[in-house]
Scaffold this active site. Structure first.
Site, PDB file in Angstrom:
ATOM      1  N   ASP A 110      52.623   7.393  41.466  1.00 45.81           N
ATOM      2  CA  ASP A 110      53.646   7.229  40.446  1.00 45.81           C
ATOM      3  C   ASP A 110      54.921   7.897  40.933  1.00 45.81           C
ATOM      4  OD1 ASP A 110      53.354   9.938  40.036  1.00 45.81           O
ATOM      5  OD2 ASP A 110      52.551   9.775  38.005  1.00 45.81           O
ATOM      6  N   ARG A 144      52.878   9.941  26.219  1.00 47.96           N
ATOM      7  CA  ARG A 144      53.830  10.745  26.985  1.00 47.96           C
ATOM      8  C   ARG A 144      55.202  10.074  26.939  1.00 47.96           C
ATOM      9  NH1 ARG A 144      53.240  12.906  33.216  1.00 47.96           N
ATOM     10  NH2 ARG A 144      53.104  10.686  33.735  1.00 47.96           N
TER      11      ARG A 144
END
Length: 543
Positions: free
Chosen positions: A450, A169
């Site tokens: 996160d 990613r």
């Protein structure tokens, strides 16, 4: 005649520290490729980011989004599909996600999962060392040379079975990599992450039976997907690879992208491997984009579950859209961490994971995410039981009919509480403190948090002050009230943390974000200069 690399690399500079590891990843040939990507695509990227600003101004005036009339022919046509699943991506029932530090890479690839999303984005703080070492770790992992020793413990890739398929990613279009400049401008973080991973590994991955696969985050329109598709085509042409070898799974984690899911798949169709429900970023985006609209005020974060109307509608539409186009519809994250010292609490947490995965597989998802290897067995058990086939692309969900009003239905039962405010403050401060130390994946209250959850936390706080909501206890949420609680929470967290912690700095930045006044587009952009290590320029021609 081929261009002279030294000529191409004029006005290309590395501003981060160079060493043997850096030079392995940031070779002269790789730098030439990065410079090409920047010079070809950066102006389009900047124009698309400016388009976000224009759309935000429209939303601030009360405009509500709808499905695009100019692309109606794409949505209504049954004549097109996405690409068939690529090697290693036919069955994706459990994907583990996490940063690219060497220990995480080994542990993730040793997990009993089908794929590993190696993350340069929301679970990584983009220090120069993290980004370069992450690329090196993936380079070594692909070639099965990532084993290492830490203290008395050996970390070795298992050899008893095929390893999970690797998906990288990259950072979103809005982020820059300030340690690498081209013609005086920082390169896009997206192009830097994609470019290095693709350049070094694409042919090796194909040789080993998979391919260069990516997760694409934070997009807000099909035009941003079109840019990724153009990047993919240039990259494949550049190294002599067949177009369509790259595959990209798009995270639908912005409210505006949910109105363009068909179009996003269409733009990437030869490279599409589906869409993913990025639940926390989706909530963040909804608050952010409609932050000036009092009709979009949400209650405590805990009340905003996947079954509330706007979240349920988005999931159903995503699954229907993906399966109609023959691509995967991936579910969301289970962020729980096993609670080792409290059996009852752990049983409750794991039961919630099981229930969430059961909801996903019954809805028609083709796979799901976990943040911790211990959750893989639960997710696998649920999907193995209810999805005996490699995926559920045959579940067309033609019973689903979602309108724009459904996607914008903010009828969410619940209240704002002081406990909810303090929880948001604690999560936001704790995550930002870790990020400022270069850690992008922070365990908080037995959840692996996160950037997305920190963004939800600060956006809710901003929204509650901006609209002067009353708490369940009868307290109006004002700027002074918010700042007072922020001070109390930051002092309490700092008192329990080791010396040298960054809670003071985190609180300083957070203060600007919880008063209903200034609002940064992204926390990561707000904090980025604090973790850069920009030094004197090294000419890339000398790499």
């Amino acid at each position: 005649m081929a261009a002279n690399p030294n000529q191409i690399l004029q006005d290309v500079n590395v501003l981060g520290p160079l060493n043997d590891q850096t030079s392995k990843i940031l070779s002269k040939d790789a730098a030439v490729f990065l410079a090409l990507l920047h010079r070809t695509f950066n102006e389009t990227r900047k124009a698309l980011l400016q388009r976000r600003v224009v759309r935000q101004a429209e939303l601030d005036k009360g405009y509500l989004p709808d499905f695009l009339p100019e692309t109606r022919h794409i949505r209504e046509s049954d004549s097109w599909k996405g690409a068939p699943p690529a090697p290693g991506l036919v069955d994706r029932r459990v994907e583990i996600t996490g940063p690219t530090d060497r220990k995480m890479v080994v542990n993730a690839l040793n997990s009993d999962v089908w794929t590993y999303m190696a993350d340069f984005e929301d679970s990584s703080a983009p220090t120069w060392d993290n980004m370069i070492n992450g690329q090196l770790n993936l380079y070594d992992a692909i070639r099965r040379q990532v084993d290492f020793k830490q203290g008395e413990k050996d970390y070795k890739l298992r050899t008893d079975r095929t390893l999970p398929t690797l998906i990288a990613r990259a950072r979103g279009w809005h982020l820059e990599e300030k340690h690498f400049t081209v013609d005086g401008e920082p390169i896009s973080g997206s192009l830097f992450d994609f470019g290095l991973y693709f350049f070094h590994n694409a042919k090796e991955l194909v040789k080993r039976g998979t391919g260069p696969y990516f997760y694409l985050p934070k997009m807000e329109s099909h035009l941003e997907a079109r840019l990724w598709n153009d990047v993919f085509n240039l990259a494949q042409d550049y190294i002599g690879m067949a177009r369509g070898t790259i595959r990209g799974t798009v995270l639908i984690e912005t409210i505006l992208a949910s109105f363009e899911m068909d179009e996003i798949i269409y733009e990437l169709r030869d490279h599409s491997s589906g869409l993913n429900c990025g639940r926390w970023d989706y909530i963040f985006s909804t608050i952010k984009r409609f932050r000036q609209n009092p009709n979009f005020v949400l209650p405590d974060r805990a009340a905003v579950t996947m079954t509330v109307p706007f979240m349920d509608s988005y999931v159903k539409l995503l699954i229907k859209t993906c399966h109609r186009r023959g691509v995967h519809a991936m579910g969301g994250m289970a962020a729980q961490i096993p609670i080792k010292n409290d059996t009852a609490a752990n049983d409750t947490a794991m039961a919630s994971v099981r229930a969430d995965k059961l909801r996903e597989v019954r809805a028609g998802h083709d796979g799901t995410w976990v943040a911790h290897p211990a959750l893989a067995a639960i997710a696998s058990d649920v999907f193995n039981t209810h999805m005996p086939t490699p995926n559920q692309l045959f579940k067309r969900r033609e019973d689903v009919h979602i309108t724009a009003n459904d996607l914008l239905n903010m009828n969410v039962p619940g209240k704002v509480t002081e406990a909810g405010i303090r929880k948001n403050l604690g999560i936001g401060l704790s995550y930002m403190e870790g990020w400022l130390r270069g850690v992008g994946c922070v365990p908080i209250n037995y959840l692996m948090e996160d950037a997305a959850t920190a963004e939800v936390s600060r956006s809710q706080l901003w929204q509650w002050v901006r609209h002067g909501v009353d708490t369940a206890e009868g307290q109006k949420v004002t700027k002074d009230y918010s700042l007072r609680l922020l001070g109390e929470e930051s002092k309490a967290l700092a008192a329990k943390a080791p010396k040298g912690n960054k809670f003071g700095l985190a609180a300083k930045y957070f203060e600007s974000q919880v008063t209903g006044e200034d609002y940064a587009e992204f926390l990561t952009s707000l904090l980025y200069n604090e973790i850069t290590n920009v030094g004197p320029p090294h000419g890339a021609a000398k790499l």
